[in-house]
Design a protein around this motif. Structure first.
Motif, PDB file in Angstrom:
ATOM      1  N   ARG A 101       0.849  -1.191   0.000  1.00 21.75           N
ATOM      2  CA  ARG A 101       0.000   0.000   0.000  1.00 21.75           C
ATOM      3  C   ARG A 101       0.884   1.239   0.000  1.00 21.75           C
ATOM      4  NH1 ARG A 101      -5.286   0.407   1.210  1.00 21.75           N
ATOM      5  NH2 ARG A 101      -5.290  -1.721   2.077  1.00 21.75           N
ATOM      6  N   VAL A 102       0.491   2.226  -0.794  1.00 23.40           N
ATOM      7  CA  VAL A 102       1.286   3.448  -0.900  1.00 23.40           C
ATOM      8  C   VAL A 102       1.199   4.220   0.406  1.00 23.40           C
ATOM      9  CG1 VAL A 102       1.590   5.626  -2.138  1.00 23.40           C
ATOM     10  CG2 VAL A 102       0.904   3.565  -3.382  1.00 23.40           C
ATOM     11  N   ALA A 103       2.338   4.399   1.064  1.00 30.79           N
ATOM     12  CA  ALA A 103       2.383   5.094   2.349  1.00 30.79           C
ATOM     13  C   ALA A 103       2.734   6.573   2.184  1.00 30.79           C
ATOM     14  CB  ALA A 103       3.404   4.422   3.275  1.00 30.79           C
ATOM     15  N   GLU A 104       3.550   6.907   1.171  1.00 34.95           N
ATOM     16  CA  GLU A 104       3.957   8.297   0.956  1.00 34.95           C
ATOM     17  C   GLU A 104       4.113   8.555  -0.538  1.00 34.95           C
ATOM     18  OE1 GLU A 104       7.143  10.019   3.317  1.00 34.95           O
ATOM     19  OE2 GLU A 104       7.045   8.288   4.679  1.00 34.95           O
ATOM     20  N   VAL A 122       6.229   2.476  -0.461  1.00 32.99           N
ATOM     21  CA  VAL A 122       5.182   1.458  -0.370  1.00 32.99           C
ATOM     22  C   VAL A 122       5.430   0.613   0.879  1.00 32.99           C
ATOM     23  CG1 VAL A 122       4.149  -0.554  -1.490  1.00 32.99           C
ATOM     24  CG2 VAL A 122       4.913   1.393  -2.862  1.00 32.99           C
ATOM     25  N   GLU A 123       4.378   0.449   1.678  1.00 34.87           N
ATOM     26  CA  GLU A 123       4.452  -0.438   2.838  1.00 34.87           C
ATOM     27  C   GLU A 123       4.061  -1.841   2.379  1.00 34.87           C
ATOM     28  OE1 GLU A 123       2.794  -0.715   7.429  1.00 34.87           O
ATOM     29  OE2 GLU A 123       2.061   0.831   6.065  1.00 34.87           O
ATOM     30  N   SER A 124       5.040  -2.778   2.403  1.00 35.11           N
ATOM     31  CA  SER A 124       4.835  -4.085   1.777  1.00 35.11           C
ATOM     32  C   SER A 124       5.045  -5.235   2.766  1.00 35.11           C
ATOM     33  CB  SER A 124       5.793  -4.250   0.593  1.00 35.11           C
ATOM     34  OG  SER A 124       5.744  -5.547   0.070  1.00 35.11           O
ATOM     35  N   THR A 240      -2.383   7.006  -6.137  1.00 29.49           N
ATOM     36  CA  THR A 240      -2.811   7.912  -5.078  1.00 29.49           C
ATOM     37  C   THR A 240      -2.384   7.366  -3.725  1.00 29.49           C
ATOM     38  OG1 THR A 240      -4.961   6.796  -4.960  1.00 29.49           O
ATOM     39  CG2 THR A 240      -4.805   8.743  -6.383  1.00 29.49           C
ATOM     40  N   LEU A 241      -2.385   8.221  -2.744  1.00 25.91           N
ATOM     41  CA  LEU A 241      -1.973   7.842  -1.401  1.00 25.91           C
ATOM     42  C   LEU A 241      -2.929   6.775  -0.847  1.00 25.91           C
ATOM     43  CD1 LEU A 241       0.097   8.598   0.809  1.00 25.91           C
ATOM     44  CD2 LEU A 241      -1.619  10.168   1.722  1.00 25.91           C
ATOM     45  N   GLY A 242      -2.355   5.699  -0.288  1.00 29.38           N
ATOM     46  CA  GLY A 242      -3.148   4.622   0.295  1.00 29.38           C
ATOM     47  C   GLY A 242      -3.607   3.577  -0.694  1.00 29.38           C
ATOM     48  N   GLU A 243      -3.264   3.719  -1.958  1.00 29.10           N
ATOM     49  CA  GLU A 243      -3.711   2.767  -2.976  1.00 29.10           C
ATOM     50  C   GLU A 243      -2.901   1.467  -2.906  1.00 29.10           C
ATOM     51  OE1 GLU A 243      -4.224   2.630  -7.865  1.00 29.10           O
ATOM     52  OE2 GLU A 243      -3.584   4.470  -6.846  1.00 29.10           O
ATOM     53  N   LEU A 244      -3.572   0.328  -3.150  1.00 30.51           N
ATOM     54  CA  LEU A 244      -2.883  -0.951  -3.242  1.00 30.51           C
ATOM     55  C   LEU A 244      -2.225  -1.070  -4.596  1.00 30.51           C
ATOM     56  CD1 LEU A 244      -5.493  -3.346  -1.577  1.00 30.51           C
ATOM     57  CD2 LEU A 244      -3.259  -2.676  -0.655  1.00 30.51           C
TER      58      LEU A 244
END
Length: 421
Positions: A101-104, A122-124, A240-244
Motif C-alpha cells: 500500500r502506498v504510504a507516501e 510502499v508499505e509491503s 494515489t496515497l493509500g492505494e494498493l
C-alpha cells in the motif's frame, strides 16, 4: 500759378503709383514664401509616413531584432506534416516489484527529478516476509558452520589414531568421515538457501548495502522506496496515497526527458528518395508557423503505412523551444539536396518580409534615431527553407529587422489610418 498746380498733381499721382507698386511687390514676395513653407511641411510629413518609432519596452516585448543582411546557401526543402513525440530512449515507466500500500507520495505531476530521487514509498508485507526469510536462512547457515568444524575435527582425530597404532577401528574412521561430509553438505545447502533469499531481496530492488545492513541489525523494514531511474519530468502519475499496488501494474509514474524529444514526420513514399539520414530540417510549430526549431533526420522507417502510403521520418531537434511539447502538431521542412551544389546568395528570414499595400517590404533602422524604423521596398524570390532571396532593396551588410517586423507593420498601419482621418 496753373503750372505749379499741375506739377503738384503730377507728383502726388506719381507717389500714389509708387505706393501701390510697393504694396503689390510686398504681397507678391510673401506669397511664394508661404507656399514654399507649405510644401516643405508636406514633404516632411511624407518622409515620416514610412517610419515607425517604438519605445525600448515595446521593442523588447515584441521581440524586435536587428541583423545584418548576409549571404546564405539556400537548399530546397520539402514540407511534411509532423507531430512531436516522446523520445523512447529518454522515457521510463516506473512500477513497483512488490505488493503493498502506498504510504507516501514524494512527487507531483510536472516535478523535475534526478536519478535516484525518491518518488513514493510502499508499505509491503511481502517485502517484510522476504526479509524475515533471509534472516532465518542466514541463521541456519551460521549455525551449520560449527557442526562442520566439530565433525571435521572428530574425523581428523580418528584418522590420526588409526594411522598411528590402529587404536580405533577403520569402520569408526569411515563413520566419522561420513558425518563430516554430511555436515559439509548441510552447510552448503544452508548457504545456498541464504544466497537465494538474498537474491530475492535484490530482485525486490533492495540494494546490496540495505541487505548487508539488514543482516547486521536484524531489523525488518517493510517500507519499499521507489526511486527515479532517469532524470526528467514526471509526465504521468497514476497512483494515489493509500492505494494498493503491485507488479501487475505497468506503470505508477512516467518520467520523460523533455530535453530530448522526437519529431515524427509523415513523408509520402514518392518523395522519400530525396531525404537521407543526416539531412537538416526545420520544425515549424503553431498555427502560424512563427515558432520553429532546428533538427536533424536521424531515422527513416523501413516500413510504409499501407493506409496513407507514407513513411515515418524521425527528426531530432538540436535546440529546445518552449512550444516543443509531445502531441503538438507541426510542419517539418526537410532539406532534399546537397548544399555544395548551390552558391551563396543574399537572403533574409521569410518572417522579416511583410506585405504592405500589395508590395514586399522590410524595415530598416533609421541612423541616429534610436527605436525608429523605416519601411523599405524590396524584391524577393520564392522562399526556400525559411529564407527568401533578396533581388533588390537590400545589400549585403545592411542592417534590417529580422524578427518582430509584424509589430512595425501594425504600427505603420495605425499611423496611416490616423493621417487618413
Amino acid at each position: 500759378m496753373s503750372t505749379a498746380k499741375n506739377t503738384n498733381g503730377t507728383v502726388l499721382a506719381l507717389a500714389g503709383t509708387l505706393v501701390s507698386l510697393a504694396l503689390f511687390l510686398c504681397s507678391c514676395g510673401e506669397q511664394p514664401t508661404a507656399i514654399t513653407d507649405e510644401h516643405e511641411e508636406h514633404a516632411e510629413g511624407a518622409a515620416h509616413g514610412d517610419e515607425v518609432h517604438l519605445t525600448p519596452e515595446a521593442i523588447e516585448r515584441n521581440g524586435v531584432e536587428v541583423a545584418e543582411a548576409q549571404k546564405h546557401v539556400l537548399v530546397p526543402t520539402q514540407r511534411a506534416p509532423a507531430q512531436v513525440a516522446f523520445n523512447s530512449e529518454g522515457i521510463a515507466h516506473v512500477g513497483v516489484p512488490v505488493h503493498g500500500r502506498v504510504a507516501e507520495l514524494r512527487v507531483r505531476l510536472g516535478d523535475e527529478v534526478v536519478p535516484g530521487a525518491e518518488l513514493l514509498i510502499v508499505e509491503s508485507p511481502e517485502l517484510g516476509a522476504a526479509q524475515s526469510d533471509f534472516l532465518l536462512k542466514r541463521s541456519a547457515a551460521t549455525n551449520a558452520l560449527p557442526a562442520v568444524e566439530l565433525a571435521g575435527a572428530a574425523h581428523e582425530r580418528a584418522r590420526a589414531l588409526h594411522q598411528k597404532n590402529q587404536g580405533i577401528a577403520l569402520t569408526e574412521v569411515l563413520k566419522r568421515e561420513a558425518e563430516y561430509r554430511t555436515a559439509q553438505a548441510g552447510l552448503a545447502a544452508a548457504q545456498a538457501e541464504e544466497e537465494a533469499a538474498r537474491n530475492r531481496l535484490l530482485l525486490l530492488r533492495m540494494t546490496g548495502e540495505s541487505v548487508d545492513r539488514l543482516a547486521e541489525t536484524r531489523v525488518i523494514e517493510p517500507l519499499f522506496t521507489v526511486r527515479a531511474p532517469i532524470a526528467g519530468q514526471v509526465v504521468e502519475r497514476e497512483v494515489t496515497l493509500g492505494e494498493l499496488v503491485g507488479p501487475e501494474r505497468e506503470a505508477l509514474l512516467v518520467i520523460a526527458d523533455m530535453a530530448k524529444l522526437w519529431v515524427i514526420a509523415d513523408v509520402p513514399e514518392t518523395r522519400l528518395g530525396d531525404i537521407a539520414v543526416g539531412a537538416r530540417a526545420r520544425v515549424l510549430l503553431g498555427s502560424s508557423g512563427d515558432h520553429w526549431c532546428e533538427g536533424v533526420v536521424s531515422f527513416l522507417s523501413p516500413s510504409i503505412n499501407p493506409a496513407s502510403r507514407s513513411v515515418q521520418v524521425r527528426i531530432e531537434p538540436t535546440d529546445r523551444h518552449p512550444e516543443l511539447r509531445p502531441g503538438v502538431f507541426a510542419q517539418a521542412e526537410i532539406e532534399t539536396d546537397s548544399a555544395r551544389e548551390r552558391e551563396p546568395e543574399l537572403a533574409i528570414p521569410e518572417a522579416a518580409v511583410q506585405r504592405i499595400e500589395g508590395s514586399s517590404a522590410v524595415f530598416v533602422p533609421v541612423p541616429g534615431e534610436a527605436g525608429t524604423f523605416a519601411r523599405r521596398a524590396v524584391t524577393v524570390g520564392a522562399a526556400i527553407g525559411g529564407f527568401v532571396p533578396v533581388l533588390s532593396g537590400l545589400v549585403e551588410g545592411e542592417r534590417y529587422v529580422s524578427a518582430g517586423s509584424f509589430i512595425l507593420k501594425a504600427e505603420l498601419g495605425k499611423s496611416s489610418a490616423e493621417h487618413g482621418h
